[in-house]
Design a protein around this motif. Structure first.
Motif, PDB file in Angstrom:
ATOM      1  N   PRO A 702       9.399   2.387 137.551  1.00 52.29           N
ATOM      2  CA  PRO A 702       9.377   1.588 137.426  1.00 52.29           C
ATOM      3  C   PRO A 702       9.485   0.316 139.028  1.00 52.29           C
ATOM      4  O   PRO A 702      10.811   0.339 138.957  1.00 52.29           O
ATOM      5  N   GLY A 703       8.356   0.035 139.064  1.00 50.17           N
ATOM      6  CA  GLY A 703       8.669  -1.110 140.000  1.00 50.17           C
ATOM      7  C   GLY A 703       7.963  -2.522 139.773  1.00 50.17           C
ATOM      8  O   GLY A 703       6.933  -2.296 138.819  1.00 50.17           O
ATOM      9  N   LYS A 704       8.431  -3.623 140.486  1.00 52.55           N
ATOM     10  CA  LYS A 704       7.841  -4.900 139.715  1.00 52.55           C
ATOM     11  C   LYS A 704       7.103  -5.271 140.753  1.00 52.55           C
ATOM     12  O   LYS A 704       6.939  -5.262 142.559  1.00 52.55           O
ATOM     13  N   VAL A 705       5.977  -5.532 140.219  1.00 53.97           N
ATOM     14  CA  VAL A 705       4.177  -5.967 141.508  1.00 53.97           C
ATOM     15  C   VAL A 705       4.615  -7.258 141.618  1.00 53.97           C
ATOM     16  O   VAL A 705       4.482  -8.204 140.641  1.00 53.97           O
ATOM     17  N   ILE A 706       4.582  -8.185 142.481  1.00 59.31           N
ATOM     18  CA  ILE A 706       3.766  -9.641 142.707  1.00 59.31           C
ATOM     19  C   ILE A 706       2.387  -9.391 143.878  1.00 59.31           C
ATOM     20  O   ILE A 706       2.012  -9.242 145.307  1.00 59.31           O
ATOM     21  N   MET A 707       1.326 -10.387 142.930  1.00 62.29           N
ATOM     22  CA  MET A 707      -0.388 -10.113 143.843  1.00 62.29           C
ATOM     23  C   MET A 707      -1.001 -10.840 144.772  1.00 62.29           C
ATOM     24  O   MET A 707       0.252 -11.838 144.326  1.00 62.29           O
ATOM     25  N   PRO A 708      -1.138 -10.721 145.793  1.00 61.06           N
ATOM     26  CA  PRO A 708      -1.823 -12.278 146.111  1.00 61.06           C
ATOM     27  C   PRO A 708      -2.510 -12.879 145.685  1.00 61.06           C
ATOM     28  O   PRO A 708      -3.201 -12.500 144.346  1.00 61.06           O
ATOM     29  N   SER A 709      -2.318 -14.478 145.881  1.00 57.17           N
ATOM     30  CA  SER A 709      -3.327 -14.913 145.428  1.00 57.17           C
ATOM     31  C   SER A 709      -4.696 -14.812 145.708  1.00 57.17           C
ATOM     32  O   SER A 709      -4.644 -14.065 146.364  1.00 57.17           O
ATOM     33  N   ASP A 710      -5.532 -15.350 144.917  1.00 60.94           N
ATOM     34  CA  ASP A 710      -7.193 -15.555 145.418  1.00 60.94           C
ATOM     35  C   ASP A 710      -7.516 -15.791 147.078  1.00 60.94           C
ATOM     36  O   ASP A 710      -6.727 -16.231 146.755  1.00 60.94           O
ATOM     37  N   GLU A 711      -8.266 -14.629 146.968  1.00 56.79           N
ATOM     38  CA  GLU A 711      -8.918 -15.387 148.844  1.00 56.79           C
ATOM     39  C   GLU A 711      -9.246 -16.802 148.598  1.00 56.79           C
ATOM     40  O   GLU A 711      -9.094 -17.164 149.998  1.00 56.79           O
ATOM     41  N   ASN A 712      -9.606 -17.090 147.661  1.00 57.03           N
ATOM     42  CA  ASN A 712     -10.216 -18.883 147.933  1.00 57.03           C
ATOM     43  C   ASN A 712      -9.329 -19.756 147.911  1.00 57.03           C
ATOM     44  O   ASN A 712      -9.531 -20.788 147.638  1.00 57.03           O
ATOM     45  N   HIS A 713      -7.882 -19.413 147.580  1.00 59.32           N
ATOM     46  CA  HIS A 713      -7.513 -20.294 146.926  1.00 59.32           C
ATOM     47  C   HIS A 713      -6.667 -20.492 148.405  1.00 59.32           C
ATOM     48  O   HIS A 713      -6.395 -20.100 149.551  1.00 59.32           O
ATOM     49  N   PRO A 714      -6.298 -22.567 148.261  1.00 58.89           N
ATOM     50  CA  PRO A 714      -6.073 -22.989 149.490  1.00 58.89           C
ATOM     51  C   PRO A 714      -5.159 -22.632 150.216  1.00 58.89           C
ATOM     52  O   PRO A 714      -5.505 -22.607 151.499  1.00 58.89           O
ATOM     53  N   ASP A 715      -4.208 -22.128 150.004  1.00 56.08           N
ATOM     54  CA  ASP A 715      -2.877 -21.496 149.973  1.00 56.08           C
ATOM     55  C   ASP A 715      -3.424 -20.603 150.955  1.00 56.08           C
ATOM     56  O   ASP A 715      -2.443 -20.091 152.107  1.00 56.08           O
ATOM     57  N   ARG A 716      -3.792 -19.843 150.559  1.00 55.55           N
ATOM     58  CA  ARG A 716      -4.336 -18.589 151.553  1.00 55.55           C
ATOM     59  C   ARG A 716      -5.517 -18.681 152.723  1.00 55.55           C
ATOM     60  O   ARG A 716      -5.188 -17.968 153.531  1.00 55.55           O
ATOM     61  N   LYS A 717      -6.804 -19.819 152.330  1.00 51.96           N
ATOM     62  CA  LYS A 717      -7.260 -20.135 153.744  1.00 51.96           C
ATOM     63  C   LYS A 717      -5.973 -20.670 154.907  1.00 51.96           C
ATOM     64  O   LYS A 717      -6.087 -20.464 155.800  1.00 51.96           O
ATOM     65  N   LEU A 718      -4.854 -21.861 153.976  1.00 51.39           N
ATOM     66  CA  LEU A 718      -4.324 -22.415 155.613  1.00 51.39           C
ATOM     67  C   LEU A 718      -3.466 -21.516 156.076  1.00 51.39           C
ATOM     68  O   LEU A 718      -3.326 -21.574 156.845  1.00 51.39           O
ATOM     69  N   LEU A 719      -3.250 -20.194 155.348  1.00 49.85           N
ATOM     70  CA  LEU A 719      -2.314 -19.088 155.827  1.00 49.85           C
ATOM     71  C   LEU A 719      -3.084 -18.298 156.953  1.00 49.85           C
ATOM     72  O   LEU A 719      -2.730 -17.792 158.175  1.00 49.85           O
ATOM     73  N   ASN A 720      -4.204 -18.153 156.287  1.00 50.08           N
ATOM     74  CA  ASN A 720      -5.428 -17.373 157.508  1.00 50.08           C
ATOM     75  C   ASN A 720      -5.784 -18.164 158.617  1.00 50.08           C
ATOM     76  O   ASN A 720      -5.705 -17.636 160.025  1.00 50.08           O
ATOM     77  N   ALA A 721      -5.508 -19.631 158.402  1.00 49.66           N
ATOM     78  CA  ALA A 721      -5.902 -20.633 159.796  1.00 49.66           C
ATOM     79  C   ALA A 721      -4.468 -20.453 160.355  1.00 49.66           C
ATOM     80  O   ALA A 721      -4.359 -20.285 161.861  1.00 49.66           O
ATOM     81  N   LYS A 722      -3.417 -20.202 159.886  1.00 51.93           N
ATOM     82  CA  LYS A 722      -2.056 -20.456 160.778  1.00 51.93           C
ATOM     83  C   LYS A 722      -2.031 -18.641 161.830  1.00 51.93           C
ATOM     84  O   LYS A 722      -1.475 -18.885 162.498  1.00 51.93           O
ATOM     85  N   TYR A 723      -2.419 -18.047 160.462  1.00 49.54           N
ATOM     86  CA  TYR A 723      -2.177 -16.504 161.392  1.00 49.54           C
ATOM     87  C   TYR A 723      -3.166 -16.910 162.836  1.00 49.54           C
ATOM     88  O   TYR A 723      -2.196 -16.082 163.971  1.00 49.54           O
ATOM     89  N   LYS A 724      -4.003 -17.471 162.919  1.00 48.39           N
ATOM     90  CA  LYS A 724      -4.487 -17.985 163.819  1.00 48.39           C
ATOM     91  C   LYS A 724      -4.349 -18.549 164.762  1.00 48.39           C
ATOM     92  O   LYS A 724      -4.081 -17.658 166.204  1.00 48.39           O
ATOM     93  N   VAL A 725      -3.179 -19.065 164.657  1.00 48.54           N
ATOM     94  CA  VAL A 725      -2.308 -20.063 165.846  1.00 48.54           C
ATOM     95  C   VAL A 725      -1.243 -18.648 165.755  1.00 48.54           C
ATOM     96  O   VAL A 725      -0.654 -18.907 166.819  1.00 48.54           O
TER      97      VAL A 725
END
Length: 754
Positions: A702-725
């Motif tokens: 077995p393994g342990k899984v960490i799921m990403p946050s919902d794509e509309n989560h504020p942190d996902r949105k912020l990280l998407n913007a910073k990815y462009k930077v």
């Protein structure tokens, strides 16, 4: 000044993914496998049973020498002796009878071993050519700069299959350097990748692995792009390497299917020789599987992990036809000082800045791609070491009995509360960290790339260090996204990332990887031992037929012809490869780590029980925790007082500096173990890679899984913007460098005129 914390917030309860809570099938009777992993700084060995449970693990340091800048060498005799030392430690600690070890597998760094053809003894590789003990040019040796440029200027078709150009860390440039610098040239030499040398040392066979020769030596398997012999005569002659062409490329192992044997991962190389069996403490009936480069053993040891999460289970089984094709779409990230990213496809995918595609290295007719980040673990260590608050951090972490990374994570968590900030991602929103301090391997493949950090102030406090550390973690995650995106553009379909290595224990980094890539991150049962575990699976693959024969005869056949001989040699075995008797300062407890895991994971073998895998729950949008990844509750195995023991850690970590195994043997020996029994045999599958995948699927666990946050989560949105930077920092650096170089070129012309 930040507060001193008395206890790690990443406690036992928040880090479990334990096999203690999983029901295991009874192991097959008296069947075990050994794995050997040779890294840059140590050799390790483990012994596993037929559930993939590590029963013993041992590690011993190995030395490397840099007598001259960029000349880095090792000693194959020392490495073999360290391996023998570790294997015998595992047998002793686990209590396994050597006659019950059916298979052994090897992985190693992609380093070049030079051997005398006639005597099969080491040849010195310089800079002191009189020292024949130093016969390995380490992968990180950079002496062959001119030779690398020469090879890459040839534009040979083999370069297309190593990412467009050979790296200075590959082995053909090193051979070319030896041709022109070794006294007498290479007339007496034969060459091995280190993993292939170890299987040669164990069996006497001249077989080579596709993994080593295709990935690091320029072999193009027959049938690929018009290749007939694997090696290119014209290419090698153009490089003034006619010696390598002689007698159908005998110095490189020959021509596949003609005068040479080339094998995929876990294919049978042969049985141990009498000499090797005595040195290892095993028998001549132990079967050796074809080895792989260490990062590929990490792929083998992780990508078949199972998780009980609806979304992830669906992704993992989308091609669930029971063949190795099931592994396509699973990216293995083997993390340490640097990180390798390995993925398999049915068809070749050419990716900018990613090595490969490599055919047949894992399974016949399948292709592997290998991306990588030059610095990940080294990057985090560097960021901490150069900051003005480095010494203060060391003191605070030590007095709090925490690792530096745990302490920084706690500081960040505290800063979120103190500053009334939404999250740690928001806390560092104006820190733009691009961390290619040591050049870029993937996907830019530009060794001239360097770091740039925007958002620094004159604040030299530990709090400022914590923000910069977060920026480095974010960079690792954003660059992983960049690699994944480039692979997907070229035809890969990446569904999940399977991590291994000590970085898995950093909840902050794992959460960032999930949220930046938008992919589930799966952490294996064995964090630090995933690679050596993968090499043990190679031994299991090679021994499968012998195991089936043994089980069909109910174990009554005496199959170990050299058991008596090995027993008679036991006294000498205690001295072979271990340097004789040890003083208290060089005894195994001082120079090597070992773990006795004999009864591991059979605590819940209750009749009528069902096999369950706890999983990570998806993070709620309003409550994403960047430090702790809570697991689904599972039934307790030990008593409540055992469960509360903060010294135990159910995520199995086998680092030489870890104390997670303290007291484990005593608990395990008290368990009520069920009798051993064999499992039913299944219909034989002869599809490519079938044995490898069958073993991986059965033994990985077995393994342990960490799921990403919902794509509309504020942190996902912020990280998407910073990815462009992030991308802008990456490509603008190249643009700026080109602009300045053009000016300097004009300046140099002007100086010559005057």
């Amino acid at each position: 000044m930040p507060p001193t914390f008395s206890k790690s917030h990443t406690s036992l309860g928040s880090r479990k993914s334990s096999v203690f809570n999983f029901i295991q099938q009874p192991p097959q009777p008296d069947v075990y496998y050994v794995g050997v992993d040779v890294g840059t700084g140590s050799a390790r060995a483990c012994i596993i049973d037929t559930n993939g449970i590590i029963l013993g693990l041992s590690e011993r340091p190995i030395t490397r020498h840099e007598l001259k800048p960029n000349f880095i060498t090792q000693n194959s005799t020392e490495i073999w002796n360290a391996i023998c030392f570790c294997v015998k430690n595992c047998l002793r600690d686990s209590g396994v009878d050597p006659s019950d070890v059916f298979g052994i597998g090897f992985d190693a760094t992609c380093s070049l071993v030079v051997i005398d053809e006639k005597t099969d003894t080491p040849i010195g590789v310089g800079p002191d050519f009189t020292d024949h003990k130093e016969n390995i040019i380490l992968w990180m040796d950079h002496r062959a700069e001119e030779e690398t440029v020469s090879i890459n200027s040839s534009n040979d078709k083999c370069l297309k299959y190593v990412g467009g150009q050979m790296s200075i860390e590959m082995e053909l440039p090193k051979m070319k350097w030896l041709k022109h610098n070794l006294p007498g040239g290479i007339e007496k030499c034969k060459f091995y990748d280190l993993a292939d040398y170890l299987t040669h040392k164990a069996t006497g066979s001249e077989a080579r692995s596709y993994c080593s020769t295709v990935c690091k030596q320029g072999l193009v398997p027959p049938g690929v792009d018009g290749s007939t012999d694997g090696w290119s005569k014209e290419f090698l002659l153009s490089l003034d390497l006619g010696e390598l062409v002689e007698d159908d490329f005998r110095r490189l192992g020959g021509i596949p299917h003609k005068n040479g044997t080339f094998l995929s991962a876990g294919d049978v190389v042969g049985k141990l020789t009498i000499e090797a069996s005595q040195e290892l403490g095993l028998t001549t009936e132990c079967i050796v599987g074809s080895g792989v480069i260490d990062a590929y053993a990490g792929w083998i040891g992780t990508v078949a992990a199972k998780v009980d999460h609806p979304q992830v289970s669906h992704l993992l089984e989308k091609s669930g036809d029971g063949t190795i094709a099931t592994s396509c779409g699973r990216l293995a990230a083997v993390a340490g000082t640097s990180t390798c990213h390995i993925a398999m496809t049915k068809n070749p995918c050419f990716v900018q800045g990613v090595w490969g595609p490599y055919k047949d290295v894992m399974a016949k007719d399948y292709w592997c791609a290998e991306g990588g980040q030059s610095c990940t673990g080294a990057l985090l260590a560097h960021v901490l070491s150069i900051h003005p608050a480095s010494n203060e951090l060391n003191h605070l972490a030590e007095t709090s009995n925490l690792s530096k990374f745990d302490y920084l994570n706690l500081i960040l968590e505290n800063l979120v509360v103190e500053n009334n900030t939404r999250s740690v991602v928001s806390l560092a929103k104006h820190m733009f960290f691009y961390g290619d301090f040591h050049g870029n391997r993937s996907p830019i493949a530009d060794p001239r790339m360097r770091a740039s950090i925007i958002g620094q102030s004159m604040d030299s406090s530990v709090n400022a260090l914590a923000i910069q550390y977060f920026g480095a973690c974010e960079f690792i995650a954003q660059q992983t996204r960049q690699i994944v995106e480039e692979m997907e553009k070229a035809g890969h379909e990446i569904d999940c990332i399977f991590m291994s290595g000590g970085q898995c224990r950093n909840g902050l980094l794992m959460r960032l990887l999930a949220d930046c890539t938008g992919l589930p991150i799966i952490i294996p049962r064995y964090i630090d031992a995933a690679v050596v575990f993968g090499s043990a699976l190679l031994g299991a693959v090679a021994a499968e037929d012998a195991v089936n024969e043994h089980l069909n005869s109910k174990g009554k056949i005496t199959r170990r012809s050299s058991i008596l001989e090995s027993q008679r040699s036991q006294t000498s075995l205690n001295k072979v490869s271990s340097g004789g008797a040890h003083s208290p300062y060089t005894a195994p407890t001082a120079t090597a780590s070992s773990a006795n895991m004999v009864a591991l994971a059979y605590a819940s073998s209750q009749s009528g029980s069902h096999h369950q895998f706890p999983s990570m729950t998806p993070m709620a949008e309003e409550n994403v925790d960047y430090f702790n990844q809570p697991t689904q509750s599972a039934p307790k195995t030990f008593s409540d007082e055992d469960e509360d023991d903060s010294e135990d850690e159910q995520t199995l970590s086998f680092g030489s500096k870890q104390k997670v195994q303290q007291g484990l043997s005593q608990k395990l020996n008290a368990l009520n173990l069920k009798p051993l029994s064999k499992i039913d045999s299944k219909t034989k599958d002869n599809s490519p890679g079938s044995k490898l995948w069958k073993v991986m699927d059965k033994l990985t666990g077995p393994g342990k899984v960490i799921m990403p946050s919902d794509e509309n989560h504020p942190d996902r949105k912020l990280l998407n913007a910073k990815y462009k930077v992030f991308l802008d920092q990456c490509f603008k650096q190249q643009e700026y460098r080109k602009m300045v170089d053009l000016v300097e070129e004009e300046n140099s012309k002007g100086l010559k005129i005057h």
